[in-house]
Design a protein around this motif. Structure first.
Motif, PDB file in Angstrom:
ATOM      1  N   PRO A  43      18.794  56.417  26.342  1.00 26.72           N
ATOM      2  CA  PRO A  43      17.665  55.495  26.182  1.00 26.72           C
ATOM      3  C   PRO A  43      17.844  54.530  25.008  1.00 26.72           C
ATOM      4  O   PRO A  43      17.432  53.373  25.074  1.00 26.72           O
ATOM      5  N   ILE A  44      18.459  55.023  23.926  1.00 23.30           N
ATOM      6  CA  ILE A  44      18.699  54.151  22.769  1.00 23.30           C
ATOM      7  C   ILE A  44      19.670  53.038  23.130  1.00 23.30           C
ATOM      8  O   ILE A  44      19.457  51.862  22.813  1.00 23.30           O
ATOM      9  N   ALA A  89      20.322  51.910  26.108  1.00 26.39           N
ATOM     10  CA  ALA A  89      19.702  51.005  27.078  1.00 26.39           C
ATOM     11  C   ALA A  89      18.791  49.993  26.390  1.00 26.39           C
ATOM     12  O   ALA A  89      18.723  48.822  26.790  1.00 26.39           O
ATOM     13  N   ALA A  90      18.113  50.433  25.332  1.00 26.21           N
ATOM     14  CA  ALA A  90      17.190  49.544  24.634  1.00 26.21           C
ATOM     15  C   ALA A  90      17.905  48.583  23.691  1.00 26.21           C
ATOM     16  O   ALA A  90      17.373  47.522  23.356  1.00 26.21           O
ATOM     17  N   HIS A  91      19.111  48.932  23.264  1.00 23.12           N
ATOM     18  CA  HIS A  91      19.829  48.115  22.280  1.00 23.12           C
ATOM     19  C   HIS A  91      21.252  47.803  22.747  1.00 23.12           C
ATOM     20  O   HIS A  91      22.178  47.741  21.942  1.00 23.12           O
TER      21      HIS A  91
END
Length: 245
Positions: free
Chosen positions: A191-192, A194-196
């Motif tokens: 998730p990290i 994917a967000a950055h």
């Protein structure tokens, strides 16, 4: 009278017989129970009092067999490592007869340390080595004996392979199957990433390149750090040996 030293305990120097009834404990049983304690409850709980409780004896009874915790942990390490893989008759016709054995040697060392990760804490520093640990050194050096490496270089090669094993065991830690380590890591940081993704494009690419899956999705083709590292170390030794010739 002073108790046996660590070296005497490791190498089985005979102790004078004691009078009286046959002891209810044996050194082998004490060491086996200590290993089980460290495996299940962690090395922090490895205290003589806790061990005596598991063995169903008085704490002072343990000191008749082992003088203290440092001697006990030395015995635990040697027992946990066990003997090295059986030496093999190297095929002199092979281009690199030493390579297959050192691969098996390193993989087996990884399995032993993974089964008893607390053993990593006991290996640094100058200390007596027991017969099992010595067999690991002897068999690895035997495999390299026919190469162009000098004695110190053969020793350094062993240290290099063990360093790879140590680093991976420490990274895997406990509670995670090493076959799923990269998948677990990918799932954790997915998730990290994917967000950055714009900030860490090469990290995203490294986790997705093998199969095109997202950074949080498992992939059976991953988790090859042990074998990849062993192969690259042995490739380096091969090149160095060829140049030394």
């Amino acid at each position: 009278m002073a108790g046996p030293t660590t070296t005497e305990l490791l190498w089985g120097v005979p102790q004078p017989p004691r009078r009286g009834p046959k002891p209810s404990l044996t050194l082998e049983r004490i060491v086996a129970e200590a290993i089980a304690l460290a495996d299940t409850e962690g090395p922090a709980n490895l205290a003589m009092a806790r061990l005596a409780e598991r063995l169903g004896c008085a704490k002072m009874a343990l000191y008749r067999y082992v003088p203290g915790k440092s001697e006990l942990t030395a015995l635990m390490l040697d027992a946990a490592l066990g003997p090295a893989p059986e030496p093999v008759t190297l095929d002199a016709t092979a281009a690199e007869p030493w390579r297959a054995y050192l691969t098996s040697w390193t993989e087996t060392a990884f399995e032993r340390y993974r089964a008893h990760p607390w053993a990593l804490e006991l290996t640094p520093g100058v200390r007596p080595m027991g017969p099992n640990e010595m067999s690991w050194l002897e068999t690895a050096l035997t495999a390299l004996a026919g190469t162009a490496l000098t004695g110190p270089e053969r020793l350094d090669s062993v240290v290099l392979l063990l360093g790879h094993v140590r680093s991976l065991v420490q990274q895997v830690g406990t509670g995670i199957d090493d076959d799923n380590l990269e998948a677990e890591l990918a799932r954790e940081i997915g998730p990290i990433l994917a967000a950055h993704a714009d900030r860490y494009p090469h990290t995203v690419a490294a986790f997705t390149e093998q199969s095109g899956r997202g950074p949080g999705e498992p992939d059976a083709a991953r988790n090859n750090a042990l074998h990849f590292g062993v192969d690259r170390i042995l490739d380096g030794l091969s090149a160095y040996i060829a140049a030394a010739r």
